[in-house]
Scaffold this motif. Structure first.
Motif, PDB file in Angstrom:
ATOM      1  N   ALA A  26      68.134  29.793   4.390  1.00 18.98           N
ATOM      2  CA  ALA A  26      67.787  30.686   5.495  1.00 18.98           C
ATOM      3  C   ALA A  26      66.287  30.634   5.786  1.00 18.98           C
ATOM      4  O   ALA A  26      65.868  30.618   6.954  1.00 18.98           O
ATOM      5  CB  ALA A  26      68.216  32.113   5.163  1.00 18.98           C
ATOM      6  N   LEU A  27      65.471  30.597   4.733  1.00 17.76           N
ATOM      7  CA  LEU A  27      64.015  30.514   4.924  1.00 17.76           C
ATOM      8  C   LEU A  27      63.626  29.189   5.573  1.00 17.76           C
ATOM      9  O   LEU A  27      62.722  29.136   6.407  1.00 17.76           O
ATOM     10  CB  LEU A  27      63.302  30.691   3.581  1.00 17.76           C
TER      11      LEU A  27
ATOM     12  N   ALA B 134      56.296  24.749   3.261  1.00 16.84           N
ATOM     13  CA  ALA B 134      57.480  24.446   4.070  1.00 16.84           C
ATOM     14  C   ALA B 134      57.151  24.474   5.553  1.00 16.84           C
ATOM     15  O   ALA B 134      57.568  23.588   6.317  1.00 16.84           O
ATOM     16  CB  ALA B 134      58.591  25.452   3.750  1.00 16.84           C
ATOM     17  N   VAL B 135      56.407  25.476   5.987  1.00 13.56           N
ATOM     18  CA  VAL B 135      56.028  25.560   7.397  1.00 13.56           C
ATOM     19  C   VAL B 135      55.130  24.385   7.777  1.00 13.56           C
ATOM     20  O   VAL B 135      55.242  23.821   8.875  1.00 13.56           O
ATOM     21  CB  VAL B 135      55.331  26.902   7.694  1.00 13.56           C
ATOM     22  N   ALA B 136      54.243  23.974   6.853  1.00 15.27           N
ATOM     23  CA  ALA B 136      53.354  22.846   7.138  1.00 15.27           C
ATOM     24  C   ALA B 136      54.154  21.555   7.302  1.00 15.27           C
ATOM     25  O   ALA B 136      53.869  20.746   8.201  1.00 15.27           O
ATOM     26  CB  ALA B 136      52.333  22.689   6.013  1.00 15.27           C
ATOM     27  N   VAL B 137      55.155  21.357   6.452  1.00 13.32           N
ATOM     28  CA  VAL B 137      55.991  20.168   6.584  1.00 13.32           C
ATOM     29  C   VAL B 137      56.760  20.207   7.903  1.00 13.32           C
ATOM     30  O   VAL B 137      56.872  19.193   8.611  1.00 13.32           O
ATOM     31  CB  VAL B 137      56.967  20.048   5.394  1.00 13.32           C
ATOM     32  N   ALA B 138      57.290  21.379   8.259  1.00 13.43           N
ATOM     33  CA  ALA B 138      58.003  21.510   9.531  1.00 13.43           C
ATOM     34  C   ALA B 138      57.073  21.223  10.707  1.00 13.43           C
ATOM     35  O   ALA B 138      57.443  20.523  11.664  1.00 13.43           O
ATOM     36  CB  ALA B 138      58.601  22.911   9.650  1.00 13.43           C
TER      37      ALA B 138
ATOM     38  N   THR C 176      54.665  28.409  -1.407  1.00 19.17           N
ATOM     39  CA  THR C 176      55.825  27.567  -1.122  1.00 19.17           C
ATOM     40  C   THR C 176      56.205  27.634   0.350  1.00 19.17           C
ATOM     41  O   THR C 176      56.499  26.617   0.994  1.00 19.17           O
ATOM     42  CB  THR C 176      57.010  28.012  -1.992  1.00 19.17           C
ATOM     43  N   MET C 177      56.198  28.837   0.912  1.00 18.52           N
ATOM     44  CA  MET C 177      56.566  28.983   2.321  1.00 18.52           C
ATOM     45  C   MET C 177      55.528  28.336   3.234  1.00 18.52           C
ATOM     46  O   MET C 177      55.874  27.747   4.261  1.00 18.52           O
ATOM     47  CB  MET C 177      56.733  30.456   2.665  1.00 18.52           C
TER      48      MET C 177
END
Length: 523
Positions: free
Chosen positions: A366-367, A424-428, A420-421
């Motif tokens: 979900a995250l 994840a946002v940076a990869v997205a 961690t988030m």
């Protein structure tokens, strides 16, 4: 724009490689050195031509009987990519094959195969494209039979030969239809005629379907995918070139004929449905494989499915980016596969307590979906207009699910979760930035992204994203479960999936029934 000398200079690499394949024999080491020089020539000319496209725009050669060169943005990217990977593979094979009695023969076959792929990319008309397409397949077939006394190699080559001939026939029929409809074999003239017609006639819809079929067969898609998982009897450089270069021919075919495919909704749906199903099916099977190279082969099937799924959604630039990323990764993976044990031993696992709980994995999924939505929206993408980009971004980011789940699994802290988030946002954000960059680079070469919001596209995207979410959550609990405490149904599921649901076994029986003689007995 026409720059004849520069256009024809792009042929220097393929011609040099063909010379290595055809000229009188030399000592194996000397022949390998010549092949390396020829590959470097191809790489240099590819870089120069790509620079010319970036500075001055597309260029082409005047049409000759059956031969012409088209060098646009798509050609520049693919020609540079295959030349780069080919140069590395040729250099690697020089040492890898040293001492093998068939070293010289291998170098010749490798050079001929690489030359055929480069000519396919450079083709400016459909006749030359078809000739290079068939030549690539036949040359690769000889590489697959390099060790011709191995039954597994013969069976794999025969299955590929049959699938390839069906694809060749489909492509030839499509080209014949397009020739009749447009009155020319030149890509530029054919595309101009399609644009002038506007709506597609039934003949053009059929041609689009045949192109889609040829692309699926070339890309080892379900159900004729089994041959690519059985080519491990060939030398490793063949696997690297196949998985990082030749297998992309199906995607290149779809991209080159993108203006036609957009006029054929059945063709787009065929790519979408078969590519999406194959991607999910092969990803599940890949998780159950024990052999490194077989696992990589199933990965290639899945990645080609993803790429054709993107084509079916009209995300042409995204599909090209996928080809580039997969080629570079897969060439490295095969050429370094012998070191994987050392790499695994040196790897650090952030979760010594075992796999995260499925509930936390669901929370992580979900995250991930939230991170994709936020990053995509901030990058200027609209999910209602570009569902394919968001779907592939979500599936890509699911690779971070275990990383996120582990950060919240054992004594989580706010700092670890936040870090961690942010990652994840940076990869997205990086994913969407690369998408935007490739779209800008291909503007004027590939069609603008089709806004497929019809029922077929939306349902397919929803099923595929949900399927990969389920796969991510269930991976640790039952997909790879083999313990004694695992339920009987899960163990049975594992065994059936590990065997690819026996689709390839049925294909083997069919091929042996059609082509029963000539297989040597096992020793």
């Amino acid at each position: 724009m026409t720059i004849t000398p520069l256009a024809w200079s792009a042929l220097a690499g393929p011609i040099a490689l063909l010379a290595v394949a055809l000229l009188p024999a030399a000592r194996p080491k000397a022949l390998a050195a010549r092949a390396r020089i020829a590959a470097v020539i191809g790489l240099i000319t590819a870089a120069l031509a790509a620079g010319a496209v970036a500075l001055a725009g597309p260029f082409a050669s005047p049409a000759l009987p059956g031969v012409s060169i088209l060098f646009d943005g798509l050609t520049a990217v693919m020609f540079l990519l295959v030349s780069f990977v080919g140069t590395i593979v040729v250099q690697f094979s020089r040492n890898y094959m040293a001492g093998d009695p068939g070293h010289a023969r291998f170098t010749r076959l490798l050079s001929a195969t690489l030359a055929s792929v480069l000519l396919l990319i450079l083709s400016g008309n459909m006749a030359m494209f078809l000739a290079a397409w068939v030549a690539t397949s036949l040359a690769l077939n000889q590489l697959l039979l390099f060790y011709s006394d191995r039954p597994a190699a013969i069976l794999a080559a025969r299955k590929k030969f049959i699938a390839s001939r069906i694809g060749d026939l489909a492509l030839a029929l499509a080209i014949g239809i397009l020739w009749q409809a447009s009155g020319t074999l030149e890509f530029a003239g054919m595309f101009a005629a399609l644009k002038a017609q506007g709506a597609a006639s039934p003949a053009l819809v059929l041609a689009g379907g045949l192109i889609a079929l040829a692309a699926l067969l070339k890309s080892a898609q379900f159900p004729l995918h089994g041959w690519i998982t059985e080519v491990m009897e060939t030398p490793t450089p063949v696997s690297a070139l196949l998985h990082a270069g030749i297998i992309n021919a199906g995607g290149f075919l779809a991209l080159r004929f993108a203006p036609l495919l957009e006029l054929s909704t059945p063709a787009m749906d065929l790519l979408l449905v078969v590519g999406g199903f194959t991607a999910l099916f092969a990803s599940v099977v890949m998780l159950t494989q024990n052999a490194i190279k077989v696992s990589l082969a199933w990965s290639t099937i899945a990645q080609m499915g993803f790429m054709l799924l993107q084509c079916g959604l009209g995300a042409w630039a995204a599909a090209l980016l996928h080809i580039v990323a997969h080629s570079l990764y897969k060439a490295h993976a095969f050429l370094s596969s012998g070191s994987v044990i050392d790499i695994a031993r040196a790897s650090w696992s952030p979760s010594p307590g075992g796999a995260p709980h499925p509930a936390r994995l669901a929370m992580a999924v979900a995250l991930v979906l939230a991170a994709v939505g936020v990053a995509g929206t901030l990058s200027g993408f609209a999910i209602a207009v570009q569902p394919g980009v968001f779907a592939l971004g979500a599936i890509l980011l699911m690779g971070l699910t275990h990383y996120i789940a582990q950060s919240i699994d054992q004594r989580p802290t706010g700092f670890v979760i936040a870090r961690t988030m942010v990652a994840a946002v940076a990869v997205a954000a990086g994913w969407f930035a690369l998408q935007a960059g490739m779209a800008a680079l291909m503007a004027g070469t590939l069609p603008a992204e089709a806004a497929r919001t019809d029922a077929v596209a939306l349902i397919a995207v929803a099923i595929i994203v949900a399927g990969f979410a389920a796969l991510t959550i269930g991976q640790a609990s039952f997909i790879t479960a083999k313990g004694a405490d695992t339920p009987a149904w899960a163990r049975a599921f594992y065994v059936h999936v590990q065997n690819g649901l026996y689709v390839n076994t049925l294909a083997n029986r069919l091929v042996l029934a059609l082509w029963p003689t000539g297989l040597p007995s096992r020793r």
